[in-house]
Design an enzyme around this catalytic site. Structure first.
Site, PDB file in Angstrom:
ATOM      1  N   TYR A  53       0.833  -1.220   0.000  1.00  0.00           N
ATOM      2  CA  TYR A  53       0.000   0.000   0.000  1.00  0.00           C
ATOM      3  C   TYR A  53       0.856   1.254   0.000  1.00  0.00           C
ATOM      4  O   TYR A  53       0.466   2.285  -0.556  1.00  0.00           O
ATOM      5  CB  TYR A  53      -1.009  -0.038   1.163  1.00  0.00           C
ATOM      6  CG  TYR A  53      -2.076  -1.051   0.866  1.00  0.00           C
ATOM      7  CD1 TYR A  53      -2.028  -2.337   1.393  1.00  0.00           C
ATOM      8  CD2 TYR A  53      -3.078  -0.755  -0.064  1.00  0.00           C
ATOM      9  CE1 TYR A  53      -2.968  -3.290   1.044  1.00  0.00           C
ATOM     10  CE2 TYR A  53      -4.019  -1.700  -0.410  1.00  0.00           C
ATOM     11  CZ  TYR A  53      -3.949  -2.968   0.123  1.00  0.00           C
ATOM     12  OH  TYR A  53      -4.865  -3.913  -0.250  1.00  0.00           O
ATOM     13  N   GLN A  88     -15.070   2.041  -5.572  1.00  0.00           N
ATOM     14  CA  GLN A  88     -14.316   0.903  -5.041  1.00  0.00           C
ATOM     15  C   GLN A  88     -12.829   1.281  -4.968  1.00  0.00           C
ATOM     16  O   GLN A  88     -12.025   0.534  -4.398  1.00  0.00           O
ATOM     17  CB  GLN A  88     -14.486  -0.319  -5.945  1.00  0.00           C
ATOM     18  CG  GLN A  88     -15.929  -0.774  -6.101  1.00  0.00           C
ATOM     19  CD  GLN A  88     -16.057  -1.836  -7.168  1.00  0.00           C
ATOM     20  OE1 GLN A  88     -15.953  -3.035  -6.903  1.00  0.00           O
ATOM     21  NE2 GLN A  88     -16.259  -1.412  -8.410  1.00  0.00           N
ATOM     22  N   ASN A  89     -12.484   2.402  -5.577  1.00  0.00           N
ATOM     23  CA  ASN A  89     -11.082   2.805  -5.674  1.00  0.00           C
ATOM     24  C   ASN A  89     -10.603   3.397  -4.359  1.00  0.00           C
ATOM     25  O   ASN A  89     -11.390   3.997  -3.613  1.00  0.00           O
ATOM     26  CB  ASN A  89     -10.891   3.831  -6.802  1.00  0.00           C
ATOM     27  CG  ASN A  89     -11.290   3.265  -8.160  1.00  0.00           C
ATOM     28  OD1 ASN A  89     -11.295   2.053  -8.341  1.00  0.00           O
ATOM     29  ND2 ASN A  89     -11.670   4.124  -9.084  1.00  0.00           N
ATOM     30  N   HIS A 106     -14.419   0.809  -0.166  1.00  0.00           N
ATOM     31  CA  HIS A 106     -13.298  -0.083   0.136  1.00  0.00           C
ATOM     32  C   HIS A 106     -12.143   0.647   0.799  1.00  0.00           C
ATOM     33  O   HIS A 106     -11.010   0.158   0.786  1.00  0.00           O
ATOM     34  CB  HIS A 106     -12.814  -0.781  -1.148  1.00  0.00           C
ATOM     35  CG  HIS A 106     -13.812  -1.781  -1.639  1.00  0.00           C
ATOM     36  ND1 HIS A 106     -13.760  -2.287  -2.923  1.00  0.00           N
ATOM     37  CD2 HIS A 106     -14.873  -2.369  -1.053  1.00  0.00           C
ATOM     38  CE1 HIS A 106     -14.762  -3.141  -3.092  1.00  0.00           C
ATOM     39  NE2 HIS A 106     -15.457  -3.198  -1.964  1.00  0.00           N
ATOM     40  N   GLY A 172     -16.019   1.524 -15.328  1.00  0.00           N
ATOM     41  CA  GLY A 172     -14.672   0.964 -15.155  1.00  0.00           C
ATOM     42  C   GLY A 172     -14.559  -0.068 -14.063  1.00  0.00           C
ATOM     43  O   GLY A 172     -13.576  -0.078 -13.312  1.00  0.00           O
ATOM     44  N   SER A 174     -15.037  -4.402 -13.284  1.00  0.00           N
ATOM     45  CA  SER A 174     -15.167  -5.700 -13.965  1.00  0.00           C
ATOM     46  C   SER A 174     -16.329  -6.521 -13.416  1.00  0.00           C
ATOM     47  O   SER A 174     -16.636  -7.595 -13.927  1.00  0.00           O
ATOM     48  CB  SER A 174     -13.868  -6.496 -13.816  1.00  0.00           C
ATOM     49  OG  SER A 174     -13.609  -6.729 -12.430  1.00  0.00           O
ATOM     50  N   ASN A 198     -17.620   0.820 -20.025  1.00  0.00           N
ATOM     51  CA  ASN A 198     -16.472  -0.083 -19.930  1.00  0.00           C
ATOM     52  C   ASN A 198     -15.907  -0.282 -21.324  1.00  0.00           C
ATOM     53  O   ASN A 198     -16.528   0.057 -22.318  1.00  0.00           O
ATOM     54  CB  ASN A 198     -16.947  -1.425 -19.322  1.00  0.00           C
ATOM     55  CG  ASN A 198     -15.813  -2.187 -18.672  1.00  0.00           C
ATOM     56  OD1 ASN A 198     -14.777  -2.408 -19.296  1.00  0.00           O
ATOM     57  ND2 ASN A 198     -15.988  -2.586 -17.417  1.00  0.00           N
ATOM     58  N   GLU A 200     -15.356  -3.254 -22.289  1.00  0.00           N
ATOM     59  CA  GLU A 200     -15.964  -4.539 -22.690  1.00  0.00           C
ATOM     60  C   GLU A 200     -17.090  -4.836 -21.701  1.00  0.00           C
ATOM     61  O   GLU A 200     -17.233  -4.162 -20.683  1.00  0.00           O
ATOM     62  CB  GLU A 200     -14.894  -5.649 -22.624  1.00  0.00           C
ATOM     63  CG  GLU A 200     -14.312  -5.793 -21.217  1.00  0.00           C
ATOM     64  CD  GLU A 200     -13.107  -6.723 -21.139  1.00  0.00           C
ATOM     65  OE1 GLU A 200     -12.546  -7.073 -22.186  1.00  0.00           O
ATOM     66  OE2 GLU A 200     -12.755  -7.085 -20.017  1.00  0.00           O
TER      67      GLU A 200
END
Ligand code: BV8
Length: 225
Positions: A53, A88-89, A106, A172, A174, A198, A200
């Site tokens: 980290y 989530q970043n 998070h 962005g 998954s 995204n 994909e």
């Protein structure tokens, strides 16, 4: 009053230069998750985890927000309604880009947490295992990050936002990690319009009504403006 709830993942920071988790050269490719992002890993090898980290905190300090972060800040400033960014970043590029209503489910690289008394304080740029807690003095400083197997922050508030969403956009991510990957189902239950931004289809891409395919620095400003 329109309420837009936005979930972001590593992909929104990719064009700022921060690695994503699952790209071929991603973070997890260099480290096994079990080795660096679980409470057990921290108990087993605190130096490896703290150094992981420290490296990410140093990398995050070197990069800047991109057009996607700035577009979300414009949306929040200009919408006649409410915009909530659930990220989530653990970087602070949303805040640097001008967003004010940001929830770090998070945790954050900028935070330190006492494993003994739960006290929180601003993380130093370089944390060392055994750093003392400024409140209880126990040698128990850890990154204020939600690891696998730990409960994400503010879950009740997050689900209230999802229940009130008119629009839910995931940018962005998954869709591999829960409970965040389950948010689109909650938003659909609330009757929200759902969009996925995204490169994909994500693992939960089939649950979104709309897809904006391409780099976030192009698709997000095109949506906002
Ligand atoms: C919990 C902090 C319960 C650390 C992270 C249900 C089913 C299955 C499994 C579980 C489940 N419930 C719980 C689990 C276990 C686990 C889990 O989901 N495991 C997965 C792997 C199967 N979940 C948990 O442990 C969670 N805790 O549920 O607790 C509980 C209950 C009671 C009591 C106690 C506990 C906690 C998970 C949080 C872990 N911490 N991060 C750190 O950052 O170091 S996870 C980490 O990976 C991120 O935070 C993020 O959440 C996650 C996924 O990463 P993404 O952001 O999506 O990034 P990724 O690289 O994967 O994807 C990037 C995407 O961007 C790609 O799609 C790519 O195409 C796209 N992209 C790339 N470039 C661009 C782009 N898009 C647009 N433009 C571009 N330029």
């Amino acid at each position: 009053m329109t309420k837009i709830v936005i979930l972001t993942g590593a992909g929104i920071s990719a064009e700022s230069g921060l690695e994503t988790f699952r790209a071929s050269d991603g973070l997890w490719a260099q480290h096994r998750v079990e080795d660096v992002a679980t409470p057990e890993a921290f108990a087993r090898n605190p130096k490896l985890v703290v150094d992981f980290y420290n490296a990410r905190r140093a990398q995050a300090a070197e990069v800047s927000p991109n057009a996607a972060h700035r577009a979300l800040a414009r949306l929040e400033a200009e919408l006649d309604g409410e915009v909530v960014v659930i990220t989530q970043n653990v970087d602070d590029l949303h805040e640097q880009g001008g967003s004010q209503n940001v929830m770090h489910m998070h945790g954050s690289l900028k935070g330190a947490l006492c494993a003994a008394c739960d006290h929180r304080w601003p993380a130093p740029m370089v944390m060392a295992p055994g750093d003392p807690c400024p409140a209880c003095n126990a040698p128990a400083a850890r990154p204020d990050i939600v690891w696998f197997g730990e409960m994400p922050y503010d879950m009740d508030a997050l689900f209230e936002h999802l229940a009130e969403a008119d629009v839910f956009a995931a940018i962005g991510t998954s869709g591999n990690v829960y409970p965040a990957a389950g948010f689109v189902a909650e938003a659909r239950r609330a009757g929200a319009q759902t969009l996925e931004f995204n490169l994909e289809r994500s693992a939960v891409g089939n649950q979104f009504a709309e897809h904006r395919v391409g780099p976030a620095t192009q698709t997000v400003p095109a949506w906002v403006d």
